[in-house]
Design a protein around this motif. Structure first.
Motif, short mmCIF file in Angstrom:
data_model
loop_
_atom_site.label_atom_id
_atom_site.label_comp_id
_atom_site.label_asym_id
_atom_site.label_seq_id
_atom_site.Cartn_x
_atom_site.Cartn_y
_atom_site.Cartn_z
N GLY B 43 0.78 -1.12 0.11
CA GLY B 43 0.13 -0.04 -0.10
C GLY B 43 0.80 1.20 -0.11
N HIS B 44 2.02 1.08 0.39
CA HIS B 44 3.10 2.12 0.31
C HIS B 44 3.48 2.39 -0.98
CE1 HIS B 44 6.68 4.60 0.81
NE2 HIS B 44 6.31 4.87 2.31
N PRO B 45 3.70 3.66 -1.52
CA PRO B 45 3.92 4.23 -2.87
C PRO B 45 5.20 3.38 -3.37
CG PRO B 45 3.97 6.15 -1.57
CD PRO B 45 3.34 5.27 -0.83
N LEU B 46 6.24 3.26 -2.35
CA LEU B 46 7.30 2.49 -2.58
C LEU B 46 7.51 1.17 -2.55
CD1 LEU B 46 9.93 5.03 -1.19
CD2 LEU B 46 9.54 4.88 -3.66
N PHE B 47 6.36 0.48 -2.21
CA PHE B 47 6.43 -0.95 -2.07
C PHE B 47 6.86 -1.88 -3.00
CE2 PHE B 47 4.39 -5.25 -1.67
CZ PHE B 47 4.79 -5.60 -0.44
N GLU B 48 6.48 -1.52 -4.06
CA GLU B 48 6.80 -2.50 -5.43
C GLU B 48 8.36 -2.32 -5.51
OE1 GLU B 48 5.24 -4.54 -7.34
OE2 GLU B 48 3.88 -4.18 -5.84
N ALA B 49 8.97 -1.13 -5.12
CA ALA B 49 10.42 -0.94 -5.22
C ALA B 49 11.14 -1.59 -4.33
CB ALA B 49 10.77 0.66 -5.66
N VAL B 50 10.78 -1.10 -2.87
CA VAL B 50 11.50 -1.30 -1.81
C VAL B 50 10.62 -1.80 -0.77
CG1 VAL B 50 13.59 0.10 -2.42
CG2 VAL B 50 11.60 1.15 -1.11
#
Lengths: 157, 157
Positions: B43-50
């Protein structure tokens, strides 16, 4: 002369007693080796005691002990640095500094607890809050890790 | 003689080109100063990346940069060590090692990105996966931290 000798003896006795039960605040732990981190949440059996995000730091002797599979030499210090865990916007970050917990190795001083001294400090005042009974309770739990030098944490692969 | 000179020039040119785009794997980062840790959740905008639990480590020059309020000298290296976050029994622990992300300071080599080189390494193979375009995208986001030396993290009080 007699009075001076008596004063010296009393001073030595007092110092000796303090030294026997005393775990020093680990003044340089922030530069120590970071072993691992963890978040303990509500509902965990340790939440009341150490809820939040914690980081474990090992001084050089403690790091050598981890590497030796749990053979910790006198002088080894492991610091458990505890913060509030702030959950917000799908992330968990460090919040307020809650406590600094310490395991310090001295096989002579802490003979009653298999060579480990335990203490909990207020991070601001550095005031210690554990008495000997509470430290013995720490060790009672750590006993289950006897084959790892009484230490729960381990280095990553 | 001419052929040797030509070979040397070619070698220098090749090395120069590689050096310009290359961020080295930070071989000694595990002994570096632990700055902070965080858990990035779904759900965090950076979840996919980190997504996961990460720890930030600073080498000596990077630590000096943090202390100087974001003035990072050439040679400063900040490592973002990324693990799966394993949520179980009301605790979140480190799981599998996902990636090693690096910011390395070299004002000459990485002039196009204000002196910071960015790279992402596989923790096992140490193979780098970012091309120049992706590194520029890293920096595009770090630009918002220009007044902190382009670095998001900060030392604790």
């Amino acid at each position: 002369m007699k009075r001076t000798l008596l004063a010296c003896l009393l001073l030595t006795a007092a110092w000796g007693a303090a030294a026997d039960s005393h775990v020093a605040f680990p003044t340089t732990y922030r530069g120590d080796f970071h072993v691992k981190s963890m978040v303990i949440q509500q509902g965990h059996p340790l939440f009341e005691a150490v809820g939040g995000m914690h980081h474990l730091y090992a001084n050089k002797k403690a790091l050598a002990g981890y590497k030796a599979g749990g053979k910790f030499a006198d002088g080894a210090v492991i610091t458990f640095d505890l913060f509030e865990a702030v959950a917000q916007d799908n992330a968990i970050a460090e919040g307020a500094h809650k406590a600094v917990l310490v395991m310090a190795r001295d096989s002579r001083k802490f003979k009653a607890t298999d060579g480990w001294g335990y203490q909990v400090f207020d991070p601001k005042t550095r005031k210690a809050s554990l008495d000997a009974k509470a430290a013995a309770e720490c060790h009672a739990c750590h006993l289950q890790q006897k084959d790892k030098g009484f230490v729960f944490s381990a280095l990553r692969d």
